[in-house]
Design a protein around this motif. Structure first.
Motif, PDB file in Angstrom:
ATOM      1  N   PRO A  62       0.829  -1.209   0.000  1.00 48.41           N
ATOM      2  CA  PRO A  62       0.000   0.000   0.000  1.00 48.41           C
ATOM      3  C   PRO A  62       0.864   1.260   0.000  1.00 48.41           C
ATOM      4  CG  PRO A  62       0.088  -0.918   2.200  1.00 48.41           C
ATOM      5  CD  PRO A  62       0.847  -1.877   1.308  1.00 48.41           C
ATOM      6  N   LEU A  63       0.287   2.348  -0.513  1.00 51.62           N
ATOM      7  CA  LEU A  63       0.956   3.640  -0.505  1.00 51.62           C
ATOM      8  C   LEU A  63       0.768   4.323   0.844  1.00 51.62           C
ATOM      9  CD1 LEU A  63      -0.197   4.963  -4.011  1.00 51.62           C
ATOM     10  CD2 LEU A  63       1.992   3.898  -3.431  1.00 51.62           C
ATOM     11  N   THR A  64       1.740   5.126   1.243  1.00 54.43           N
ATOM     12  CA  THR A  64       1.619   5.873   2.492  1.00 54.43           C
ATOM     13  C   THR A  64       0.380   6.760   2.481  1.00 54.43           C
ATOM     14  OG1 THR A  64       4.018   5.894   2.792  1.00 54.43           O
ATOM     15  CG2 THR A  64       2.759   7.551   4.003  1.00 54.43           C
ATOM     16  N   LEU A  65       0.071   7.360   1.339  1.00 57.91           N
ATOM     17  CA  LEU A  65      -1.071   8.252   1.238  1.00 57.91           C
ATOM     18  C   LEU A  65      -2.387   7.522   1.026  1.00 57.91           C
ATOM     19  CD1 LEU A  65      -0.019  11.436  -0.773  1.00 57.91           C
ATOM     20  CD2 LEU A  65      -1.148  11.350   1.437  1.00 57.91           C
ATOM     21  N   GLY A  66      -2.340   6.203   0.866  1.00 57.25           N
ATOM     22  CA  GLY A  66      -3.568   5.473   0.618  1.00 57.25           C
ATOM     23  C   GLY A  66      -4.068   5.678  -0.801  1.00 57.25           C
ATOM     24  N   SER A  67      -5.193   5.107  -1.090  1.00 52.58           N
ATOM     25  CA  SER A  67      -5.740   5.173  -2.450  1.00 52.58           C
ATOM     26  C   SER A  67      -6.463   6.491  -2.691  1.00 52.58           C
ATOM     27  CB  SER A  67      -6.724   4.018  -2.669  1.00 52.58           C
ATOM     28  OG  SER A  67      -7.887   4.193  -1.873  1.00 52.58           O
ATOM     29  N   ASP A  68      -6.557   6.852  -3.973  1.00 51.08           N
ATOM     30  CA  ASP A  68      -7.335   8.038  -4.345  1.00 51.08           C
ATOM     31  C   ASP A  68      -8.791   7.872  -3.906  1.00 51.08           C
ATOM     32  OD1 ASP A  68      -5.058   9.057  -5.515  1.00 51.08           O
ATOM     33  OD2 ASP A  68      -5.657   8.552  -7.569  1.00 51.08           O
ATOM     34  N   ALA A  69      -9.310   6.642  -4.034  1.00 55.65           N
ATOM     35  CA  ALA A  69     -10.712   6.403  -3.674  1.00 55.65           C
ATOM     36  C   ALA A  69     -10.954   6.657  -2.193  1.00 55.65           C
ATOM     37  CB  ALA A  69     -11.101   4.971  -4.045  1.00 55.65           C
ATOM     38  N   LEU A  70     -10.029   6.225  -1.337  1.00 55.05           N
ATOM     39  CA  LEU A  70     -10.211   6.423   0.095  1.00 55.05           C
ATOM     40  C   LEU A  70     -10.101   7.890   0.467  1.00 55.05           C
ATOM     41  CD1 LEU A  70     -10.630   5.486   2.942  1.00 55.05           C
ATOM     42  CD2 LEU A  70      -8.201   4.863   3.065  1.00 55.05           C
ATOM     43  N   VAL A  94      -5.042  12.537   5.088  1.00 54.32           N
ATOM     44  CA  VAL A  94      -4.080  11.439   5.202  1.00 54.32           C
ATOM     45  C   VAL A  94      -4.761  10.276   5.919  1.00 54.32           C
ATOM     46  CG1 VAL A  94      -1.837  10.681   6.076  1.00 54.32           C
ATOM     47  CG2 VAL A  94      -2.152  13.063   5.347  1.00 54.32           C
ATOM     48  N   PRO A  95      -4.981   9.131   5.261  1.00 58.73           N
ATOM     49  CA  PRO A  95      -5.524   7.964   5.961  1.00 58.73           C
ATOM     50  C   PRO A  95      -4.509   7.434   6.978  1.00 58.73           C
ATOM     51  CG  PRO A  95      -5.784   7.748   3.575  1.00 58.73           C
ATOM     52  CD  PRO A  95      -4.845   8.890   3.818  1.00 58.73           C
ATOM     53  N   VAL A  96      -5.021   6.944   8.103  1.00 61.02           N
ATOM     54  CA  VAL A  96      -4.147   6.405   9.154  1.00 61.02           C
ATOM     55  C   VAL A  96      -4.779   5.142   9.733  1.00 61.02           C
ATOM     56  CG1 VAL A  96      -3.164   8.647   9.770  1.00 61.02           C
ATOM     57  CG2 VAL A  96      -5.220   7.839  10.953  1.00 61.02           C
ATOM     58  N   ASN A  97      -3.950   4.346  10.400  1.00 57.38           N
ATOM     59  CA  ASN A  97      -4.419   3.095  11.011  1.00 57.38           C
ATOM     60  C   ASN A  97      -5.035   3.365  12.377  1.00 57.38           C
ATOM     61  OD1 ASN A  97      -3.652   1.225   8.940  1.00 57.38           O
ATOM     62  ND2 ASN A  97      -1.528   1.598   9.516  1.00 57.38           N
ATOM     63  N   GLY A  98      -6.151   4.043  12.378  1.00 59.54           N
ATOM     64  CA  GLY A  98      -6.810   4.418  13.616  1.00 59.54           C
ATOM     65  C   GLY A  98      -6.194   5.676  14.207  1.00 59.54           C
ATOM     66  N   MET A 278      -1.884   1.717   5.383  1.00 59.61           N
ATOM     67  CA  MET A 278      -3.105   0.955   5.621  1.00 59.61           C
ATOM     68  C   MET A 278      -3.244  -0.162   4.599  1.00 59.61           C
ATOM     69  SD  MET A 278      -7.073   2.291   5.682  1.00 59.61           S
ATOM     70  CE  MET A 278      -6.724   3.596   6.864  1.00 59.61           C
ATOM     71  N   SER A 279      -3.619  -1.351   5.051  1.00 59.55           N
ATOM     72  CA  SER A 279      -3.801  -2.511   4.183  1.00 59.55           C
ATOM     73  C   SER A 279      -4.836  -2.217   3.094  1.00 59.55           C
ATOM     74  CB  SER A 279      -4.259  -3.700   5.021  1.00 59.55           C
ATOM     75  OG  SER A 279      -4.730  -4.746   4.211  1.00 59.55           O
TER      76      SER A 279
END
Length: 397
Positions: A62-70, A94-98, A278-279
Motif C-alpha cells: 500500500p501507498l503511504t497516502l492510501g488510495s485516491d478512492a479512500l 491522510v488515511p491512518v491506522n486508527g 493501511m492494508s
C-alpha cells in the motif's frame, strides 16, 4: 533504551488489573464489562463483505497516502458532515491506522524536543496517548483540568502566558473522553487566537463526533469551526477521526487526519519512514463505510435508546447527566473511585473504570478522582442488567 520510556505510567487498564487482583466475583453473576471504550454493536455486513471481497489487495504494497478512492471518500464525508467547501484529498487528507497511532505519531512529528521547555497542553482527564506522545518527543505535558464546577469546560484562560509561550502542541478532545463535552465555537475561536499568538499546532481528537443525542446540536468539528471563523486555510489545525466508533469496526484500525496542508506534508514525510500504511482490503472497506450514513444513524439510535433507559434508572442513586455526545457516563461516586470500582467488581461482577486512572494531579487536584467512567457499549439488555446491579450496590452502601 530511550530514557523517556521511564516517564510513562502504566496504562489505565493495567492499573485496573492490579486493582482487581485477588477478587473472585460472584459466580452466579455473568461478567459485564463497561470499562473500555470498545464499540460492541455488530459490524455492518456491507463493510465485512467489502473487506472480504478485497483480499486480492494483499498482494500489493500500500501507498503511504492510501488510495485516491479512500482519500476522496473521506474528503466528501468532511464536506457533507461539516458543510465544508471543497477539501483537497491530495493535500488535506491522510488515511491512518486508527487515531491512536496517528495521535501519537503526530506528536513525534511536530514537537521540537530540543527546544528548552517544550510543552504540550492536554485536557485532564485525558486519553493517555497524549501524555505518552509528549514525553517520548522530549516535551513536558501540561494538564488543563476539566472540572464539574465549570461544566467540564476547557478553561484556556487558566493557562499562564508564560506557559503558552512554550506550548508547541495542544491536544483537544471534542466530544470529550470521558466527559462527553463538546467545545463551543467561542472556545474554538479563543484557541485559534492563542495559536496565532504563540504559534502552536492544534490536534483535534474527534473520534466520538458521530454519537450525539440531539440532531439539532451536532458536535461542531475543528475544521468546521475554522471555516466558520474565516480560517479557510485551516492553518495550524488538524483533526483526527476514525471509523471505530462511527461504524463499529475498532479491529479494522481505520481513520484519517485532515486539515492544514502545510503540516500534513511534513506528517506524510514522517509516515513514509514510520512504515504504517493501511492494508488495501481495509482501505476498500473504509471507502464503503465513509460513503454510507444509514448505518451511522442506526448506531446513534442504539446509543440513544441505551442512554434513555439507563440515565433515569441511575439518576436516583448517582448524579448522572446526559453528555453532549459520546457513549460514556462520567459519574461522581459516593465512595473513592477506586473503592467503588473494586467493590462493584467484587460484589456484582460489573467492571467500570476509576476516573483517577484517566487523569493526573494538576494544581493540587486529580480531576478524575471521585468519578467513574461507564462505557455504555454493550447491548441494551446487558447495559440495563449492569444498571440494575449498580443500583443494588448503591442501595447497599
Amino acid at each position: 533504551m530511550n530514557p523517556y520510556l521511564t516517564r510513562l505510567q502504566p496504562y489505565p487498564f493495567e492499573k485496573l488489573r492490579q486493582l482487581f487482583a485477588g477478587i473472585t466475583p460472584p459466580p452466579d453473576l455473568s461478567p459485564i464489562r463497561l470499562s473500555i471504550g470498545e464499540p460492541r454493536h455488530p459490524t455492518p455486513d456491507f463493510i465485512r463483505h467489502a473487506l472480504a471481497d478485497s483480499l486480492d489487495g494483499l498482494s500489493s504494497y500500500p501507498l503511504t497516502l492510501g488510495s485516491d478512492a479512500l482519500r476522496g471518500a473521506i474528503a466528501h464525508w468532511l464536506e457533507r458532515r461539516y458543510g465544508l467547501p471543497k477539501i483537497d484529498p491530495a493535500t488535506q487528507v491522510v488515511p491512518v491506522n486508527g487515531t491512536r497511532e496517528a495521535l501519537f505519531a503526530f506528536g513525534q512529528c511536530v514537537i521540537d524536543g530540543t527546544r528548552p521547555g517544550a510543552k504540550v497542553l492536554c485536557p485532564n482527564p485525558f486519553y493517555q496517548i497524549y501524555e505518552g506522545a509528549a514525553y517520548l518527543a522530549g516535551a513536558e505535558p501540561v494538564f488543563l483540568n476539566h472540572l464539574p464546577e465549570n461544566g467540564f469546560a476547557s478553561g484556556f484562560d487558566a493557562v499562564d502566558e508564560a506557559v503558552w509561550r512554550d506550548v508547541q502542541l495542544v491536544y483537544v478532545c471534542s466530544p470529550g473522553n470521558p466527559t462527553g463535552r463538546v467545545l463551543s465555537l467561542d472556545e474554538w475561536k479563543q484557541l485559534f487566537e492563542l495559536s496565532d499568538r504563540h504559534g502552536f499546532v492544534i490536534a483535534a481528537d474527534e473520534c466520538y463526533s458521530e454519537i450525539w443525542f440531539d440532531d439539532e446540536a451536532k458536535p461542531i468539528g475543528g475544521l468546521e469551526a475554522a471555516w466558520r471563523l474565516g480560517r479557510t486555510d485551516f492553518r495550524n489545525i488538524v483533526m483526527f477521526s476514525s471509523l471505530s466508533k462511527r461504524s463499529n469496526v475498532p479491529g479494522m484500525r481505520s481513520g484519517f487526519v485532515a486539515g492544514d496542508a502545510r503540516i500534513l506534508k511534513d506528517f506524510v514525510l514522517y509516515r513514509t519512514y514510520h512504515g504504517c500504511q493501511m492494508s488495501p482490503p481495509v482501505q476498500a472497506a473504509s471507502v464503503v463505510a465513509w460513503n454510507d450514513e444509514e448505518h451511522v444513524a442506526e448506531n446513534r439510535r442504539l446509543y440513544r435508546e441505551k442512554f434513555a433507559r439507563i440515565t433515569p434508572m441511575l439518576a436516583p442513586w448517582l448524579p448522572v447527566r446526559m453528555p453532549d455526545a459520546g457513549f460514556y457516563h462520567w459519574v461522581r461516586t459516593p465512595l473513592p473511585d477506586t473503592e467503588f470500582a473494586r467493590r462493584l467488581q467484587a460484589e456484582y461482577n460489573v467492571t467500570v473504570l476509576p476516573g483517577s486512572y484517566l487523569a493526573r494531579e494538576s494544581g493540587g487536584v486529580n480531576p478524575g478522582a471521585g468519578f467513574i467512567r461507564i462505557a455504555l457499549v454493550a447491548d441494551t439488555h446487558e447495559c440495563v442488567e449492569a444498571a440494575e446491579r449498580i443500583i443494588d450496590f448503591c442501595r447497599s452502601l
